[in-house]
Design a protein around this motif. Structure first.
Motif, PDB file in Angstrom:
ATOM      1  N   THR B  38      44.195  32.374  38.303  1.00  0.00           N
ATOM      2  CA  THR B  38      45.180  31.005  38.924  1.00  0.00           C
ATOM      3  C   THR B  38      44.545  30.850  40.425  1.00  0.00           C
ATOM      4  O   THR B  38      43.636  31.689  40.539  1.00  0.00           O
ATOM      5  CB  THR B  38      47.149  32.000  39.684  1.00  0.00           C
ATOM      6  N   MET B  39      44.696  29.409  40.673  1.00  0.00           N
ATOM      7  CA  MET B  39      44.561  28.743  42.476  1.00  0.00           C
ATOM      8  C   MET B  39      44.791  29.805  42.808  1.00  0.00           C
ATOM      9  O   MET B  39      43.518  30.552  44.017  1.00  0.00           O
ATOM     10  CB  MET B  39      44.774  27.500  42.508  1.00  0.00           C
ATOM     11  N   MET B  40      45.387  30.388  42.797  1.00  0.00           N
ATOM     12  CA  MET B  40      46.220  31.390  44.514  1.00  0.00           C
ATOM     13  C   MET B  40      45.642  32.787  44.289  1.00  0.00           C
ATOM     14  O   MET B  40      45.525  32.835  45.125  1.00  0.00           O
ATOM     15  CB  MET B  40      48.193  31.118  44.111  1.00  0.00           C
ATOM     16  N   ARG B  41      45.343  33.178  42.874  1.00  0.00           N
ATOM     17  CA  ARG B  41      44.432  34.694  43.114  1.00  0.00           C
ATOM     18  C   ARG B  41      44.011  34.778  42.566  1.00  0.00           C
ATOM     19  O   ARG B  41      43.462  36.060  42.391  1.00  0.00           O
ATOM     20  CB  ARG B  41      45.946  35.375  42.469  1.00  0.00           C
ATOM     21  N   GLY B  42      42.920  34.087  41.538  1.00  0.00           N
ATOM     22  CA  GLY B  42      42.039  33.916  41.809  1.00  0.00           C
ATOM     23  C   GLY B  42      42.231  34.734  39.488  1.00  0.00           C
ATOM     24  O   GLY B  42      42.623  34.794  39.311  1.00  0.00           O
ATOM     25  N   LEU B  43      40.959  35.578  40.011  1.00  0.00           N
ATOM     26  CA  LEU B  43      41.396  36.396  38.745  1.00  0.00           C
ATOM     27  C   LEU B  43      41.233  37.487  38.539  1.00  0.00           C
ATOM     28  O   LEU B  43      41.547  38.781  39.501  1.00  0.00           O
ATOM     29  CB  LEU B  43      39.646  36.249  37.722  1.00  0.00           C
ATOM     30  N   GLU B  44      42.423  38.151  37.978  1.00  0.00           N
ATOM     31  CA  GLU B  44      43.394  39.249  37.579  1.00  0.00           C
ATOM     32  C   GLU B  44      43.241  40.042  36.543  1.00  0.00           C
ATOM     33  O   GLU B  44      43.582  39.135  35.411  1.00  0.00           O
ATOM     34  CB  GLU B  44      45.219  39.316  38.655  1.00  0.00           C
ATOM     35  N   LEU B  45      43.149  41.528  36.437  1.00  0.00           N
ATOM     36  CA  LEU B  45      43.050  42.330  35.394  1.00  0.00           C
ATOM     37  C   LEU B  45      44.540  42.687  35.355  1.00  0.00           C
ATOM     38  O   LEU B  45      45.218  43.254  35.701  1.00  0.00           O
ATOM     39  CB  LEU B  45      42.963  43.445  35.660  1.00  0.00           C
ATOM     40  N   LEU B  46      45.158  42.542  33.787  1.00  0.00           N
ATOM     41  CA  LEU B  46      46.167  42.414  33.195  1.00  0.00           C
ATOM     42  C   LEU B  46      46.400  43.811  32.850  1.00  0.00           C
ATOM     43  O   LEU B  46      47.011  44.468  32.845  1.00  0.00           O
ATOM     44  CB  LEU B  46      46.757  41.266  32.051  1.00  0.00           C
ATOM     45  N   ILE B  47      45.312  43.948  31.723  1.00  0.00           N
ATOM     46  CA  ILE B  47      45.583  45.654  30.708  1.00  0.00           C
ATOM     47  C   ILE B  47      44.263  45.375  30.340  1.00  0.00           C
ATOM     48  O   ILE B  47      43.418  44.437  29.938  1.00  0.00           O
ATOM     49  CB  ILE B  47      46.563  45.008  30.096  1.00  0.00           C
ATOM     50  N   TYR B  48      43.468  46.631  29.466  1.00  0.00           N
ATOM     51  CA  TYR B  48      42.490  46.959  29.390  1.00  0.00           C
ATOM     52  C   TYR B  48      42.125  48.173  28.261  1.00  0.00           C
ATOM     53  O   TYR B  48      43.203  48.887  28.164  1.00  0.00           O
ATOM     54  CB  TYR B  48      41.357  46.879  29.903  1.00  0.00           C
ATOM     55  N   PHE B  49      41.945  47.554  26.868  1.00  0.00           N
ATOM     56  CA  PHE B  49      42.010  48.752  25.877  1.00  0.00           C
ATOM     57  C   PHE B  49      40.776  49.523  25.505  1.00  0.00           C
ATOM     58  O   PHE B  49      39.350  48.207  25.651  1.00  0.00           O
ATOM     59  CB  PHE B  49      42.312  47.970  24.582  1.00  0.00           C
ATOM     60  N   ASN B  50      40.494  50.337  25.430  1.00  0.00           N
ATOM     61  CA  ASN B  50      39.289  51.227  24.443  1.00  0.00           C
ATOM     62  C   ASN B  50      39.169  51.606  23.579  1.00  0.00           C
ATOM     63  O   ASN B  50      40.628  52.187  23.015  1.00  0.00           O
ATOM     64  CB  ASN B  50      38.636  52.199  25.637  1.00  0.00           C
ATOM     65  N   ASN B  51      38.757  51.538  22.673  1.00  0.00           N
ATOM     66  CA  ASN B  51      39.194  51.815  21.335  1.00  0.00           C
ATOM     67  C   ASN B  51      40.345  51.943  20.615  1.00  0.00           C
ATOM     68  O   ASN B  51      40.965  52.916  19.841  1.00  0.00           O
ATOM     69  CB  ASN B  51      38.543  53.219  21.061  1.00  0.00           C
ATOM     70  N   ASN B  52      41.299  50.221  20.860  1.00  0.00           N
ATOM     71  CA  ASN B  52      41.894  49.964  20.853  1.00  0.00           C
ATOM     72  C   ASN B  52      43.234  51.019  21.234  1.00  0.00           C
ATOM     73  O   ASN B  52      44.688  50.166  20.998  1.00  0.00           O
ATOM     74  CB  ASN B  52      42.832  50.191  18.771  1.00  0.00           C
ATOM     75  N   VAL B  53      43.093  51.174  22.226  1.00  0.00           N
ATOM     76  CA  VAL B  53      44.080  52.256  22.838  1.00  0.00           C
ATOM     77  C   VAL B  53      43.913  51.798  24.173  1.00  0.00           C
ATOM     78  O   VAL B  53      43.350  51.723  25.049  1.00  0.00           O
ATOM     79  CB  VAL B  53      43.910  53.389  22.878  1.00  0.00           C
TER      80      VAL B  53
END
Lengths: 110, 115
Positions: B38-53
């Protein structure tokens, strides 16, 4: 708290006018510092990864450098096609999580 | 290599509706990341998976957001119910965690507008 600050927010250059973008960071246990380029309406495109102070990497007109507190992206003799937003990100430890700065919007005029 | 593929590229919906965003990572990559920009907050990580987990979902804003990765070649991010403040560009990225090259490669994004 981990933080990434990029400056300037925006930069306008004439074609051929070299300059540098700055990325200052505070992070516990830097694993890597990443530079991306983002064009309007597109996803970030990977440019460089730097892992240790003193490291430098080059690609065409771009050169990235790293110290213990900041990174610079040097642009030599830029062309209009270099116009984009340049994003800097850091990874703390082995978290695999990137913390991004808000970017520098670069405009190169012919 | 087709890169990371996201669909749809654009989504316009009304408040309260369910939204599902889809991602196909680069073949051979073992990690997948969902970001919001977003313009206000830039790029933010929501969630990440490793080997589908799912490894870290601390960036997921609230229970209205959920993500799944049923196999190595597909992931979804679902918002139910959607709200106007969810309007943003959502990016999926993939990479090879645990290797020398841990670069994340981004898809083209999904532009979401919630009216």
């Amino acid at each position: 708290e981990d933080q990434v600050t990029q400056s300037p927010e925006a930069l306008r250059l004439q074609e051929g006018e070299s300059s540098s973008l700055n990325c200052s960071y505070t992070v516990s246990g830097l694993r890597g510092l990443f530079w991306y380029r983002q064009d309007p309406g597109k996803g970030p495109e990977f440019l460089f990864t730097l892992y240790s102070a003193g490291e430098e990497k080059e690609k065409e007109r771009l050169k990235a450098t790293l110290t213990k507190k900041e990174s610079f992206l040097h642009i030599t003799a830029p062309k209009p096609e270099d116009s984009a937003t340049y994003l800097c990100a850091v990874e703390r430890g082995a978290t695999n999580k990137l913390i991004f700065g808000t970017g520098t919007l670069l405009a190169v005029q012919p | 290599d087709a890169g990371v593929i996201q669909s749809p590229r654009h989504e316009v919906t009304e408040m309260g509706q369910e939204v599902t965003l889809r991602c196909k990572p680069i073949s051979g990559h073992n990690s997948l990341f969902w970001y919001r920009q977003t313009m206000m907050r830039g790029l933010e990580l929501l969630i990440y998976f490793n080997n589908n987990v799912p490894i870290d979902d601390s960036g997921m804003p609230e229970d209205r957001f959920s993500a799944k990765m049923p196999n190595a070649s597909f992931s979804t991010l679902k918002i139910q119910p959607s709200e106007p403040r969810d309007s943003a560009v959502y990016f999926c990225a993939s990479g090879r965690v645990g290797t020398e090259e841990e670069t994340q490669y981004f898809g083209p994004g999904t532009r979401l507008l919630v009216l």
